[in-house]
Design a protein around this motif. Structure first.
Motif, PDB file in Angstrom:
ATOM      1  N   GLY A 136       1.134  -0.984  -0.145  1.00  0.00           N
ATOM      2  CA  GLY A 136       0.342   0.010  -0.019  1.00  0.00           C
ATOM      3  C   GLY A 136       0.635   0.843  -0.079  1.00  0.00           C
ATOM      4  O   GLY A 136       2.527   1.290   0.060  1.00  0.00           O
ATOM      5  N   CYS A 140      -2.743   3.901   3.753  1.00  0.00           N
ATOM      6  CA  CYS A 140      -2.788   2.115   3.441  1.00  0.00           C
ATOM      7  C   CYS A 140      -1.777   1.836   3.600  1.00  0.00           C
ATOM      8  O   CYS A 140      -1.849   0.527   3.123  1.00  0.00           O
ATOM      9  N   ASN A 169      -4.040   3.865  10.208  1.00  0.00           N
ATOM     10  CA  ASN A 169      -4.111   3.507   8.922  1.00  0.00           C
ATOM     11  C   ASN A 169      -5.224   2.564   9.114  1.00  0.00           C
ATOM     12  O   ASN A 169      -5.135   1.962   9.147  1.00  0.00           O
ATOM     13  N   TRP A 170      -5.526   1.961   7.035  1.00  0.00           N
ATOM     14  CA  TRP A 170      -6.269   1.350   6.693  1.00  0.00           C
ATOM     15  C   TRP A 170      -5.424   0.296   6.267  1.00  0.00           C
ATOM     16  O   TRP A 170      -4.809   0.114   5.251  1.00  0.00           O
ATOM     17  N   SER A 171      -5.718  -0.676   6.795  1.00  0.00           N
ATOM     18  CA  SER A 171      -4.994  -2.490   6.283  1.00  0.00           C
ATOM     19  C   SER A 171      -5.961  -3.338   5.743  1.00  0.00           C
ATOM     20  O   SER A 171      -7.798  -3.468   5.920  1.00  0.00           O
ATOM     21  N   TYR A 173      -6.620  -3.437   2.957  1.00  0.00           N
ATOM     22  CA  TYR A 173      -7.849  -3.228   2.211  1.00  0.00           C
ATOM     23  C   TYR A 173      -7.152  -2.175   0.586  1.00  0.00           C
ATOM     24  O   TYR A 173      -5.721  -2.590   0.644  1.00  0.00           O
ATOM     25  N   PRO A 237     -12.195  -3.426   6.185  1.00  0.00           N
ATOM     26  CA  PRO A 237     -10.735  -2.949   6.446  1.00  0.00           C
ATOM     27  C   PRO A 237     -10.836  -3.516   8.131  1.00  0.00           C
ATOM     28  O   PRO A 237     -11.372  -3.334   7.980  1.00  0.00           O
TER      29      PRO A 237
END
Length: 294
Positions: A136, A140, A169-171, A173, A237
């Motif tokens: 990412g 991300c 953060n977004w994981s 995803y 996510p």
């Protein structure tokens, strides 16, 4: 919304004997994947019978000695914690016996996969051979420690990795799934997420949602020691709350004769990947600096 109690297991709700967590195929309601979390006090030992499953012994914090019934000994140096570095580990095949002992004590993940094959020997996985990947970009960004995936370490059915996500953060995803066998496109895999969140009171969120013909609907607030089971459906996510770094261990297995990890993005959100080319990875990665990035 689906009754999440089937899929979200808060810390302390799925224990047995010496295990802080015990997920078997039977308890999960599926056929292949399992996970145990074992805590050993200083000088304590635990006898493990693998039965019809292959296992990893993966230190979360602390080190241990793994001694097999045929006299092999694997000294695992381990690590001080999951955010500090990758770790060495041991592989145990089905129908084997081993004793896990720890002079200083520690906590150990035992991911497993039920398998009808047993051709591989017990062996040691070196810390320096674990591929560490940054995936990412921007918010991300995340780090993936690829312990036991195709091309990194040989197993019969088991797939194991760790994902570390900086706070905010977004994981996992864009959301993806792997619940049907489509050659070259998607694997059929049951998956377990086991979480640890840095910081007192730290928390994160995990989303799982289904397809039209296989519904599932989970939005779980997760904390250290929680587990989420993913039998099918889109997952992601995994959202790390600002100020709290997020770790999760992924254990996967399925019925396929070819051991593979092939995923399919949710077409509604897969376009997000195209935005990463113009962004940089989060500068907080990798965790552990030089040690984690070897």
């Amino acid at each position: 919304m689906t009754d999440t109690s089937k899929y979200h297991l808060p810390k302390g709700t799925s224990t047995d004997g010496p295990y802080d967590l015990l997920v078997t195929p039977e308890s999960a309601g599926w056929d292949h994947s399992g996970l145990r979390i074992l805590t050993l006090k200083p000088g304590q030992a635990h006898a493990l019978s693998t039965g019809d499953s292959e296992f990893l012994v993966l230190p979360l914090n602390g080190g241990c000695t793994v001694t097999t019934a045929d006299g092999q000994t694997f000294e695992l140096d381990g690590r001080s914690g999951v955010f500090a570095s990758v770790t060495d580990f041991a592989y145990l095949p089905r129908e084997s016996e081993a004793v896990i002992s720890s002079a200083a004590g520690g906590r150990f993940a035992l991911p497993s996969a039920r398998t009808g094959r047993g051709s591989l020997p017990a062996r040691y996985g070196r810390q320096e051979d674990v591929p560490v990947e940054l995936r990412g970009a921007g918010n991300c960004s995340r780090q993936v420690n690829n312990y036991c995936l195709p091309g990194t370490f040989e197993a019969e059915q088991l797939l194991v990795c760790e994902v570390l996500t900086p706070g905010g953060n977004w994981s996992s995803y864009p959301p993806h799934k792997h619940d049907e066998a489509r050659p070259g496109t998607e694997s059929e895999l049951e998956e377990i997420y086991w979480f640890e969140v840095a910081g007192e009171g730290g928390f994160a969120y995990q989303r799982v949602y289904g397809t039209e013909d296989r519904p599932i609907d989970v939005l779980a607030e997760v904390r250290s020691g929680d587990t989420v089971l993913i039998p099918h459906g889109w997952h992601g996510p995994s959202i790390a709350a600002p100020g709290y770094d997020l770790y999760y261990l992924n254990a996967m297995a399925g019925p396929g004769q070819d051991r593979a990890w092939l995923i399919c993005d949710d077409p509604a959100h897969g376009w997000v990947r195209t935005t990463w080319a113009s962004e940089y990875p989060d500068p907080r990665l990798p965790f552990g600096g030089e040690e984690a990035g070897r």
